[in-house]
Motif scaffolding. Structure first.
Motif, PDB file in Angstrom:
ATOM      1  N   GLY A 156       0.055   8.673   4.839  1.00 12.59           N
ATOM      2  CA  GLY A 156      -1.238   8.866   4.195  1.00 12.59           C
ATOM      3  C   GLY A 156      -1.182   9.329   2.756  1.00 12.59           C
ATOM      4  O   GLY A 156      -2.208   9.674   2.170  1.00 12.59           O
ATOM      5  N   GLU A 157       0.003   9.318   2.133  1.00 19.64           N
ATOM      6  CA  GLU A 157       0.129   9.758   0.738  1.00 19.64           C
ATOM      7  C   GLU A 157       0.482   8.612  -0.210  1.00 19.64           C
ATOM      8  O   GLU A 157       0.892   8.831  -1.331  1.00 19.64           O
ATOM      9  N   GLY A 158       0.293   7.371   0.265  1.00 21.26           N
ATOM     10  CA  GLY A 158       0.563   6.205  -0.575  1.00 21.26           C
ATOM     11  C   GLY A 158      -0.676   5.789  -1.354  1.00 21.26           C
ATOM     12  O   GLY A 158      -1.540   6.603  -1.668  1.00 21.26           O
ATOM     13  N   MET A 159      -0.768   4.506  -1.640  1.00 20.27           N
ATOM     14  CA  MET A 159      -1.901   3.962  -2.389  1.00 20.27           C
ATOM     15  C   MET A 159      -3.114   3.828  -1.477  1.00 20.27           C
ATOM     16  O   MET A 159      -2.976   3.615  -0.270  1.00 20.27           O
TER      17      MET A 159
ATOM     18  N   LYS B  61       0.818  -1.212   0.000  1.00 19.45           N
ATOM     19  CA  LYS B  61       0.000   0.000   0.000  1.00 19.45           C
ATOM     20  C   LYS B  61       0.857   1.269   0.000  1.00 19.45           C
ATOM     21  O   LYS B  61       0.333   2.376  -0.080  1.00 19.45           O
ATOM     22  N   ASP B  62       2.171   1.113   0.072  1.00 20.14           N
ATOM     23  CA  ASP B  62       3.080   2.266   0.083  1.00 20.14           C
ATOM     24  C   ASP B  62       3.612   2.564  -1.317  1.00 20.14           C
ATOM     25  O   ASP B  62       3.661   1.693  -2.176  1.00 20.14           O
ATOM     26  N   LEU B  63       4.022   3.810  -1.513  1.00 22.21           N
ATOM     27  CA  LEU B  63       4.651   4.240  -2.756  1.00 22.21           C
ATOM     28  C   LEU B  63       6.070   4.690  -2.452  1.00 22.21           C
ATOM     29  O   LEU B  63       6.343   5.218  -1.368  1.00 22.21           O
ATOM     30  N   ARG B  64       6.973   4.494  -3.407  1.00 25.04           N
ATOM     31  CA  ARG B  64       8.349   4.992  -3.299  1.00 25.04           C
ATOM     32  C   ARG B  64       8.617   5.919  -4.476  1.00 25.04           C
ATOM     33  O   ARG B  64       8.181   5.661  -5.596  1.00 25.04           O
ATOM     34  N   HIS B  65       9.364   6.984  -4.186  1.00 22.40           N
ATOM     35  CA  HIS B  65       9.715   7.956  -5.217  1.00 22.40           C
ATOM     36  C   HIS B  65      11.085   8.527  -4.871  1.00 22.40           C
ATOM     37  O   HIS B  65      11.379   8.762  -3.701  1.00 22.40           O
TER      38      HIS B  65
ATOM     39  N   LEU C  68       0.836  10.899  -8.204  1.00 20.59           N
ATOM     40  CA  LEU C  68       0.251  10.112  -9.291  1.00 20.59           C
ATOM     41  C   LEU C  68      -1.189  10.504  -9.603  1.00 20.59           C
ATOM     42  O   LEU C  68      -1.606  10.471 -10.753  1.00 20.59           O
ATOM     43  N   ASP C  69      -1.947  10.876  -8.576  1.00 18.17           N
ATOM     44  CA  ASP C  69      -3.351  11.230  -8.808  1.00 18.17           C
ATOM     45  C   ASP C  69      -3.531  12.691  -9.209  1.00 18.17           C
ATOM     46  O   ASP C  69      -4.648  13.158  -9.383  1.00 18.17           O
ATOM     47  N   GLY C  70      -2.431  13.432  -9.358  1.00 17.10           N
ATOM     48  CA  GLY C  70      -2.494  14.802  -9.856  1.00 17.10           C
ATOM     49  C   GLY C  70      -2.349  15.890  -8.798  1.00 17.10           C
ATOM     50  O   GLY C  70      -2.029  17.025  -9.142  1.00 17.10           O
ATOM     51  N   HIS C  71      -2.585  15.593  -7.519  1.00 14.04           N
ATOM     52  CA  HIS C  71      -2.435  16.660  -6.516  1.00 14.04           C
ATOM     53  C   HIS C  71      -0.954  16.914  -6.237  1.00 14.04           C
ATOM     54  O   HIS C  71      -0.098  16.071  -6.525  1.00 14.04           O
ATOM     55  N   THR C  72      -0.654  18.086  -5.721  1.00 11.55           N
ATOM     56  CA  THR C  72       0.724  18.496  -5.481  1.00 11.55           C
ATOM     57  C   THR C  72       1.046  18.450  -3.995  1.00 11.55           C
ATOM     58  O   THR C  72       0.289  18.954  -3.172  1.00 11.55           O
ATOM     59  N   LEU C  73       2.185  17.846  -3.671  1.00 12.07           N
ATOM     60  CA  LEU C  73       2.691  17.803  -2.293  1.00 12.07           C
ATOM     61  C   LEU C  73       3.836  18.794  -2.173  1.00 12.07           C
ATOM     62  O   LEU C  73       4.647  18.919  -3.088  1.00 12.07           O
TER      63      LEU C  73
ATOM     64  N   GLY D 122      -1.801   4.171   2.239  1.00 13.41           N
ATOM     65  CA  GLY D 122      -0.453   3.818   2.664  1.00 13.41           C
ATOM     66  C   GLY D 122       0.387   5.079   2.780  1.00 13.41           C
ATOM     67  O   GLY D 122      -0.125   6.198   2.770  1.00 13.41           O
ATOM     68  N   ASP D 123       1.697   4.904   2.857  1.00 11.64           N
ATOM     69  CA  ASP D 123       2.619   6.031   3.008  1.00 11.64           C
ATOM     70  C   ASP D 123       3.422   6.247   1.735  1.00 11.64           C
ATOM     71  O   ASP D 123       3.602   5.327   0.936  1.00 11.64           O
ATOM     72  N   LEU D 124       3.915   7.451   1.573  1.00 15.73           N
ATOM     73  CA  LEU D 124       4.830   7.784   0.491  1.00 15.73           C
ATOM     74  C   LEU D 124       6.224   7.852   1.088  1.00 15.73           C
ATOM     75  O   LEU D 124       6.458   8.582   2.053  1.00 15.73           O
ATOM     76  N   ASN D 125       7.136   7.051   0.545  1.00 13.01           N
ATOM     77  CA  ASN D 125       8.525   7.048   1.001  1.00 13.01           C
ATOM     78  C   ASN D 125       9.390   7.708  -0.061  1.00 13.01           C
ATOM     79  O   ASN D 125       9.520   7.189  -1.171  1.00 13.01           O
ATOM     80  N   LEU D 126       9.936   8.863   0.279  1.00 13.62           N
ATOM     81  CA  LEU D 126      10.833   9.580  -0.625  1.00 13.62           C
ATOM     82  C   LEU D 126      12.257   9.157  -0.302  1.00 13.62           C
ATOM     83  O   LEU D 126      12.713   9.309   0.840  1.00 13.62           O
ATOM     84  N   ILE D 127      12.965   8.608  -1.285  1.00 10.76           N
ATOM     85  CA  ILE D 127      14.332   8.123  -1.097  1.00 10.76           C
ATOM     86  C   ILE D 127      15.285   9.218  -1.579  1.00 10.76           C
ATOM     87  O   ILE D 127      15.278   9.584  -2.753  1.00 10.76           O
TER      88      ILE D 127
END
Length: 159
Positions: free
Chosen positions: A98-101, A51-55, A75-80, A111-116
């Motif tokens: 809360g910014e994942g899938m 459920k998480d995203l990596r970028h 991915l869904d178009g909104h800006t973080l 899920g969460d968004l993990n920025l590497i």
């Protein structure tokens, strides 16, 4: 075919009684198995892990040392907007809750968004840049801490 948000590769969507029809028989079910299409354009930078995203978060050396503010189109178009004033290290993970899938069958959960973190180092320094950096007190403090006894058992190496 309508696909529920948060669905995974391999999930099956069933359509009752949509299969071939024969006189005197109840039609079977039609099943669609989800596959992942090849990402295009900016989608290639995103990876799903459950459920998480990596970028990847590309930073300059200056941003890594002094902090940064970065806008990321999701991915869904909104800006973080991601801001940090701390020192960032290569490979460090910046987690945004809360910014994942979306979670399947729970549309209010994500899920969460993990920025590497990746840092672009300069290929070379001019003599003037080298002298300027050598004169920076903060770098002398870092160098002294890295060379402390026990950190490398007194070994000295040069690159």
């Amino acid at each position: 075919v309508a696909v529920d948000p948060g669905s995974y590769v391999g999930d099956t969507i069933a359509f009752k009684h949509y299969a071939s029809q024969k006189p005197g028989q109840i039609p079977g079910d039609l099943r669609v198995v989800l596959k992942l299409r090849a990402p295009v354009g900016a989608e290639k930078a995103w990876k799903r892990s459950g459920k998480d995203l990596r970028h990847r978060l590309n930073l300059s050396l200056r941003e890594a040392l002094l902090g940064f503010t970065r806008r990321i189109q999701h991915l869904d178009g909104h800006t973080l907007e991601v801001t940090s004033r701390a020192v960032s290290k290569v490979g460090q993970v910046v987690r945004i809750t809360g910014e994942g899938m979306p979670v399947k069958d729970a549309p209010s959960q994500f899920g969460d968004l993990n920025l590497i973190v990746a840092v672009a180092f300069p290929e070379a320094l001019t003599e003037a840049e080298r002298l300027e950096l050598e004169g920076t007190a903060a770098l002398r403090t870092i160098s002294a801490a890295a060379a402390s006894p026990g950190s490398a058992r007194g070994a000295k190496s040069e690159l």
